[in-house]
Design an enzyme around this catalytic site. Structure first.
Site, short mmCIF file in Angstrom:
data_model
loop_
_atom_site.label_atom_id
_atom_site.label_comp_id
_atom_site.label_asym_id
_atom_site.label_seq_id
_atom_site.Cartn_x
_atom_site.Cartn_y
_atom_site.Cartn_z
N VAL A 66 114.29 37.23 1.12
CA VAL A 66 113.87 35.95 1.70
C VAL A 66 112.92 36.21 2.87
CG1 VAL A 66 115.86 34.56 1.02
CG2 VAL A 66 116.00 35.94 3.10
N HIS A 121 109.37 30.43 -3.13
CA HIS A 121 109.20 30.41 -1.66
C HIS A 121 109.65 29.06 -1.09
CE1 HIS A 121 106.85 32.44 1.82
NE2 HIS A 121 107.85 31.71 2.28
N ASP A 171 112.79 35.07 -3.41
CA ASP A 171 112.16 33.81 -3.04
C ASP A 171 110.72 34.03 -2.59
OD1 ASP A 171 112.51 30.93 -2.60
OD2 ASP A 171 112.20 31.40 -0.48
N GLU A 183 101.72 35.14 -4.47
CA GLU A 183 102.31 33.81 -4.65
C GLU A 183 101.21 32.81 -4.94
OE1 GLU A 183 104.81 32.80 -1.31
OE2 GLU A 183 105.98 34.63 -1.48
N ARG A 190 109.45 38.70 3.08
CA ARG A 190 108.08 38.66 2.58
C ARG A 190 108.01 39.57 1.34
NH1 ARG A 190 106.38 34.38 4.66
NH2 ARG A 190 105.32 34.37 6.68
N SER A 246 113.28 28.77 0.01
CA SER A 246 114.66 28.89 0.46
C SER A 246 114.92 28.17 1.79
CB SER A 246 115.07 30.36 0.56
OG SER A 246 114.40 30.99 1.62
#
Lengths: 325, 325
Positions: free
Chosen positions: A231, A281, A257, A262, A233, A283
């Protein structure tokens, strides 16, 4: 009252402007800008609010920042603005420390229990209308290592301990009596301690020291029954090493996450590997998070505008807000 | 030493015999039996161990129980053996109170967080390799009602409180200072209190009083955003009313581990309704549960065999082990 001494605030945002900006607009000239117009917006601006916190457009527009004194980013991680010119400048950098702590901790506990109780397996069987009893794992008594001792890591540690897990931390400085972690192991000993844990949670800030810290050596040191949770990077992980570790069963699963790229490309193997939970991404992003982010900025803006000390000032050499600040 | 005074123990089990029975076999004549041969096994038996705790075969074989003094069931719920002849008899009934408490509590917290963070939605999107950010709900501060104040309900209450939820209980007797629940509302006020809660957790014993307590009136009283969790017994619920409530959006979801008919028939609407999590009566069944069930029985067997008081004696009029016993 907008007058000759009115401060100029540039706001880097996408199509979606930040909510609740009326109070700030009443005392500042606010220039909303996408990535394209950022240089124009920065020219003559006193402050920059990086609302689009995943944007990497700030370095390219930095040449136009002729009056800038303060940058605030709407995230906990400040790596998107950790470029050499900003680090070397006198510009003060602040972040949104605190907003996401409890919500990310809830997500982490949720995926830990989902793994233990095989919720993904139950959902799979449910789609087939198949009744198939399985035995599940206990959560209480299992050991978790939280890598990263900032406020998000602390919230994770407190919640996992409340749920009965045995938690340790990993950070720059070893200690035995931390109020949230108990024992904190030094990061240099990561590989030595990994074999002790059932859950390994990555929530360290992304810096030159932490980049790629979860690599083939780290995954090889984990228990084959261990699950990895990220959670922090994506760049904390050598993604290809994680894929290999999952494929070869060196670890039992991963809840991810965040990712090096991304959105995660639709043909990426992580989408389909057994034991992997992918989330986009999100959370920390509870209902109302955008308003809370603006509240945090507005509080700092009010302090800045009235000459009081700012909150959440980033140590630009460390790459995060040191604890106690 | 097996001799003329050796006690006779009948064990109702399926193909799978209970593990770890060697010590008991060294002091008793143990007759393992399926449902078919149960009457023969009961004839002349001093004690019955209902290891196959979901079997409903005991009433039909009861006529043969000519010497029986004690029945132990390998579950917390005793409803499968609450038939009139056993209730009216002098036979002592004990259960497996305590074995499943923490593991069921973990399951309940897991589904609560899964709902809040939309883990099923993330898994759905993952199957399509689709990156789609959503906002999620906080868990901390939400209100949960635990209906049933036995040891499993208490473990659920403690764990949900530890995770930041505001918990109340519902039981026979109203009180304000319960160590696990704080406030316990009386069951008679169920419908009046249901509108206050985000999560409603059914874990009451199945008795004439609790059968069908979650009906159309109850579901109509809940918040439209509320989720219903059943880890008690399927018969606590009027299933057709639950299906209607879910179809019509009167409640937001349900996590169901128990059903009126088990296994849940493959064409049952609950398998496919939006917002429903189905699991196959497994919430308490951690790895090692069968050994733990036999340990609990073996402890009581040793007490019985040496004339000491039994643990977990069921009040056959109430239909459960009263608290404090």
């Amino acid at each position: 009252m907008i007058g000759p001494k009115t401060p100029v605030l540039a706001v880097l945002c996408g199509d979606q402007h930040p909510p609740d900006m009326k109070t700030i607009e009443s005392v500042a000239e606010v220039r909303y800008s996408g990535e394209e117009g950022l240089a124009d917006a920065l020219r003559g601006a006193d402050a920059l609010f990086v609302y689009d916190f995943l944007s990497t457009a700030v370095p390219a527009a930095w040449h136009a920042a002729d009056k800038l004194r303060w940058v605030h980013i709407a995230s906990a991680g400040v790596d998107p603005v950790m470029f050499p010119e900003l680090r070397a400048s006198d510009v003060v950098l602040t972040n949104s420390r605190g907003v996401f702590d409890d919500s990310i901790a809830e997500y982490v506990l949720g995926v830990v229990i989902a793994f233990a109780k095989d919720l993904p397996g139950s959902l799979d069987l449910q789609r087939q209308s198949r009744w198939q009893h399985r035995e599940s794992e206990r959560v209480g008594g299992r050991r978790a290592l939280v890598v990263g001792t900032g406020p998000i890591g602390r919230a994770i540690a407190r919640l996992l301990r409340a749920a009965g897990l045995k938690v340790s931390g990993m950070g720059r400085r070893a200690r035995e009596d931390d109020p949230d972690f108990g024992t904190v192991h030094p990061s240099a000993d990561l590989v030595r301690h990994l074999p002790e844990f059932d859950y390994v949670i990555a929530v360290a800030p992304l810096t030159e020291q932490t980049k790629g810290m979860f690599d083939a050596t780290a995954f090889a040191a984990m228990k084959p029954v261990a699950r990895f949770v990220n959670v922090g990077r994506g760049e904390l992980v050598v993604t290809s090493d994680l894929v290999t570790a999952l494929r070869e069963g060196r670890i039992a699963g991963a809840a991810l996450d965040v990712f090096e790229t991304e959105p995660l490309p639709s043909d990426h193997p992580l989408w389909t590997l057994d034991g992997v939970l992918v989330s986009p991404h999100m959370s920390g992003d509870f209902v109302g998070w955008r308003n809370t982010l603006v509240e945090v900025f507005a509080d700092n803006f009010e302090r800045w505008h009235t000459g009081r000390p700012l909150r959440n000032v980033v140590d630009k050499q460390l790459g995060y807000v040191p604890s106690g600040h």
